[in-house]
Motif scaffolding. Structure first.
Motif, short mmCIF file in Angstrom:
data_model
loop_
_atom_site.label_atom_id
_atom_site.label_comp_id
_atom_site.label_asym_id
_atom_site.label_seq_id
_atom_site.Cartn_x
_atom_site.Cartn_y
_atom_site.Cartn_z
N SER A 237 0.75 -1.12 -0.03
CA SER A 237 -0.03 0.03 -0.04
C SER A 237 1.01 1.33 0.04
N TRP B 94 -11.30 -9.69 -2.25
CA TRP B 94 -10.07 -9.35 -1.94
C TRP B 94 -9.99 -7.71 -1.48
N SER B 95 -10.85 -6.95 -2.27
CA SER B 95 -10.58 -5.29 -2.24
C SER B 95 -11.43 -4.90 -1.04
N ASP B 96 -11.32 -3.35 -0.85
CA ASP B 96 -12.15 -2.91 0.22
C ASP B 96 -13.34 -2.22 -0.66
N GLU B 97 -13.14 -2.15 -2.09
CA GLU B 97 -14.20 -1.72 -2.71
C GLU B 97 -15.66 -2.19 -2.53
N LYS C 103 -4.50 -4.33 -9.28
CA LYS C 103 -4.55 -3.60 -8.19
C LYS C 103 -6.22 -3.29 -8.02
N GLU C 104 -6.83 -2.87 -8.86
CA GLU C 104 -8.22 -2.39 -8.88
C GLU C 104 -8.99 -3.76 -8.13
N GLN D 49 -12.89 -9.29 -6.82
CA GLN D 49 -12.90 -7.85 -6.25
C GLN D 49 -13.73 -7.75 -4.75
N GLY E 74 -7.85 -5.80 -5.88
CA GLY E 74 -7.46 -6.27 -4.68
C GLY E 74 -6.21 -7.26 -4.64
N SER E 75 -5.74 -7.33 -5.91
CA SER E 75 -4.70 -8.56 -5.92
C SER E 75 -3.42 -7.88 -5.59
N ASN E 76 -2.63 -8.49 -4.74
CA ASN E 76 -1.38 -8.15 -3.98
C ASN E 76 -0.13 -8.73 -4.57
#
Ligand code: GAL
Length: 817
Positions: A279, A614-617, A355-356, A611, A358-360
């Motif tokens: 991040s 994995w993501s905060d969206e 990234k969009e 997404q 949520g992959s890291n």
């Protein structure tokens, strides 16, 4: 990026205050004005060869990608035991149905000035596909078979100072040498490096961070300085660490007396360091300045990040001491319709999309990546597993790496690690994917040998390997010879293995292999591993997968359930060229179906599933589309990928009920399903509710009208006028109201004028046989992507599209220096 430019400027100005340009290291990218011919030329290396009819071109270059598809290309009768095949099958499209085979020659004139006499001259190749043989002025300089690793040759003795030299490279790709598309040619960078006799060796620094905390870091810098002169002198190494603003934050000075090679070992202390994380991918620059009798002889830049990595049998992977689940994808190196030639804009786009989601994390399956790729993962914030090989001594391919393993594996592995060991994003070295030696007792010895080489080059990162025959790998000892055990497609065994072998550090090195075609939905909707449809497409309900794998939901549940599992690498982030499983045998398919994104980089439905987890969206995504004229009055199940707790579905205003995420099955956990919806044209609407039943979001999908217009949307409106930058334009066929026509297959024609050129077109259909280099193509389920490349002229680029009776469109993009 701005900051980086500022730092680069700073570094350059520091250098110029110390020395004039010609006094120190000079790096000249050999990009333009190469001559190329795609056949063998017996005298290709000869200095006086007439190459006036050769093509003039720039590198990076992939000679195969603009060619027509040909399903006869690299057709192979092969038994793929990993796929469970019991006999050899005639495989088509396995390496992409593009002609990447045979010989290609490259030639370039280079001039090194008379004033450089006395300097040491090197040529560096970031990768050459493959079996490279390099010549200077007709003299053989060296060879490097593996197409994926970087190498350098010294030219000093053979160069003619002050006059023209001819650098020639012969490359050859043998048929049946890979399980996927390799690309062909000088597909990565080539550069000339001109050095003083006293200089930092090639890949001569190794920077590690043995102590990392928010208060303090110790940076350990090992520097190898070559002394290629008999003149005596006092040699001094000054190592400085600069932050992103160019401020000096640490410094060490070491002096030494002359020797052929000096190995300096310095430890620098830093207070309150900025830690590198995904991040906040903060990067420092390490400047290694070499002085001879007080005069600067070299200045070498290493980029590094301060971070700690730990691998724990129970807690999984830890980044800077914190548990970090790998939400990863596997990526092949090809960039879809632009092929294997490395391109920063294309790589950046892929990473931005990941990234969009949520992959890291990324696994560079199954080969070493480009330099540019790791520079981007460092600066954009991903952790990376770099993989060396897909094959050891036992063949998977008739002409695969097994032919070179004995002589080259160690050299390739050392080259891979030395080049890449300073990247903070790199966290593991994989010594191989699904090697057949798992089934052999000799496998242990090879695994040990490769792990030892890795440890010699870098004791700070673990080795790993992707095991598909995991019980064989355990029985034959391979699992004990790697530091971290990668499991390919074994979610059901995670808990059992951890209980039985608590000493292993485990993760899913390859997972899921769910297959789908963007925008295609098949009925009845069912989980299956034996998909086969006459249109050679696959369903996007995301319930169809390879026989050895599972749906995303099953793997996600195990990942959540097992804290000790470090995470997963989904097969794959993007569709890739070749391996069109399950349509491997005598079909028109030439690229894969495994991607979360299609070959053009357009999102498939699965993107939203990941997404949402994995993501905060906040995610609310409905599938399928709502254009089912052929299913009037029949069931069309509706699925919703969401991280809202509950959703109510309406069809033309009539509620179909509320579904809540729950744990009764893995599917109820990761997707909401209305399995009995009867199709009627109109609209479906998802209304997301919070725990108190307040409406918090809505999503509508409408039945489209007749295709009416073409709409284009560029991912940026300004690009660099550097002859390399790319803009991706998504093209949609829409009805009059602007709804996507999700089943339209319309032939569209493109023209580009101004300061750019049409680089490639791709619609994401794995069976489409239209060349990527064409200026026309059919939309696949209403969409396609057009890629425009800038020229070196600043100005406007106009892209126009027409298609039959559809209303055309045009857009303008600006290029600037
Ligand atoms: C694995 C292999 C990958 C790819 C994948 C398809 O066994 O490692 O390269 O072939 O299967 O599911």
């Amino acid at each position: 990026m701005k900051r980086k430019n500022c730092l680069l400027f700073f570094v350059l100005s520091v250098l110029s205050t110390w020395a004039t340009e010609s006094d120190i290291r000079r790096v000249i990218e050999l990009e333009d004005e190469w001559k190329f011919i795609n056949r063998d030329v017996r005298e290709g290396a000869a200095i006086d060869l007439d190459d006036s009819d050769w093509e003039v071109m720039s590198i990076p270059h992939d000679w195969a990608i603009i060619k027509p598809f040909d399903m006869n290309m690299d057709m192979q009768r092969t038994q793929v035991i990993e796929d469970g095949e019991t006999k050899a099958l005639l495989r088509t499209g396995r390496t992409g149905a593009l002609n990447a085979f045979g010989v290609g020659w490259y030639r370039k004139k280079i001039i090194v000035s008379e004033q450089d006499r006395g300097k040491k001259i090197f040529v560096e190749f970031d990768g050459a596909m493959s079996l490279a043989k390099v010549y200077l002025n007709g003299n053989f300089i060296g060879e490097w078979p593996y197409g994926y690793t970087s190498f350098t040759f010294e030219l000093t003795d053979k160069i003619k100072f002050g006059s023209e030299n001819i650098l020639s490279v012969r490359l050859e790709n043998l048929p049946e040498s890979s399980r996927y598309y390799t690309g062909a040619g000088l597909y990565r960078g080539v550069r000339l490096v001109i050095l003083n006799p006293v200089h930092v060796a090639h890949w001569g620094t190794f920077v590690t961070t043995p102590v990392v905390s928010v208060d303090k870091a110790i940076v350990d810098v090992r520097t190898n300085v070559c002394v290629r002169t008999k003149q005596k002198g006092k040699i001094k190494l000054v190592t400085e660490i600069l932050d992103q603003e160019g401020k000096k934050v640490a410094k060490a000075i070491s002096t030494s007396h002359q020797a052929d090679s000096i190995f300096y070992h310095q430890k620098l202390q830093m207070k309150s360091p900025h830690l590198w994380s995904v991040s906040s991918p903060y990067l420092y620059s390490v400047l290694s300045k070499v002085f001879v009798d007080g005069k600067m002889a070299d200045c070498y830049l290493t980029t590094m990040g301060i971070r700690s990595i730990d691998f724990d049998t129970n807690k999984g992977f830890l980044l800077n001491g914190q548990p970090f689940k790998l939400k990863g994808v596997c990526l092949h190196h090809d960039l879809g319709p632009i092929g294997a030639a490395v391109n920063v804009a294309a790589l950046k786009r892929q990473l931005r999309l990941l990234k969009e989601m949520g992959s890291n994390a990324i696994r560079t399956s199954h080969n070493p990546p480009s330099r540019e790729f790791l520079q981007l993962t460092d600066s954009m914030g991903f952790v990376v597993q770099v993989e060396a090989f897909d094959e050891w001594k036992v063949a998977k391919n008739l002409n695969g790496y097994h032919l070179y393993f004995d002589e080259w594996a160690e050299k390739d592995l050392r080259a891979m690690i030395r080049r890449d060991r300073n990247h903070p994003s790199v966290i593991m070295w994989s010594i191989g994917n699904e090697v057949r030696e798992q089934k052999m007792p000799e496998g242990k010895e090879i695994a040990k040998f490769l792990t030892d080489v890795c440890h010699q080059e870098d004791a700070t990162r673990p080795t790993t390997s992707g095991f598909n025959y995991h019980m064989d790998a355990i029985r034959n000892g391979l699992a004990d010879e790697v530091d971290v055990v990668g499991l390919n497609y074994k979610p059901h065994d995670y808990a059992k293995l951890h209980a039985k072998y608590p000493q292993y550090k485990l993760y899913g090195s390859e997972t899921v292999s769910t297959w789908s075609s963007r925008g295609i939905y098949k009925f009845p909707v069912q989980e299956t591993s034996s998909s086969w449809y006459d249109d050679y497409q696959l369903s996007s309900y995301d319930l169809e997968h390879a026989r050895w794998s599972c749906t995303p939901d099953i793997e996600l549940a195990q990942q959540e359930h097992c804290d000790f599992i470090m995470g997963e690498f989904v097969w794959t982030g993007f569709d890739y060229l070749g391996e069109p499983t399950p349509y491997n045998e005598a079909t028109p398919a030439r690229s894969s179906y495994f991607g979360i994104f299609d070959l053009a980089g357009m999102k498939k439905d699965r993107f939203y599933l990941y997404q949402s987890v994995w993501s905060d969206e906040k995610v609310l995504h409905l599938l399928p589309h709502w254009d089912w004229e052929d299913r009037l009055g029949q069931v069309v199940p509706v699925h919703c990928y969401t991280n809202y707790p509950k959703v109510e579905l309406f069809v033309n205003g009539v509620s179909q009920g509320i579904r809540e995420r729950n744990n009764s099955t893995v599917y109820d956990r990761y997707r909401l399903r209305w399995n009995d919806v009867i199709y009627a044209p109109g609209e479906i609407k998802a209304v997301a509710l919070d725990v108190n039943n307040n409406v918090v979001a809505e999503k509508i999908v409408r039945t489209s009208g007749t295709p009416y217009k073409i709409k284009m949307k560029a991912d940026r409106d300004i690009m660099l006028a550097d002859g390399k930058d790319l803009i991706y334009v998504t093209v949609e066929v829409q009805d009059k109201a602007g709804n996507l026509c999700p089943r339209s297959s319309c032939m569209l024609f493109f023209t580009v004028s101004g300061s750019g050129k049409l680089k490639a077109i791709c619609n994401g259909d794995p069976t489409d046989q239209t060349s990527f280099a064409s200026n026309y193509m059919r939309t696949f389920n209403g969409k396609m992507v057009v890629i425009i490349q800038s020229t070196k002229e600043e100005g406007d680029i106009e892209l126009s599209v027409i298609g039959g009776k559809l209303k055309g469109d045009s857009i303008t993009v600006r290029t600037k220096r």
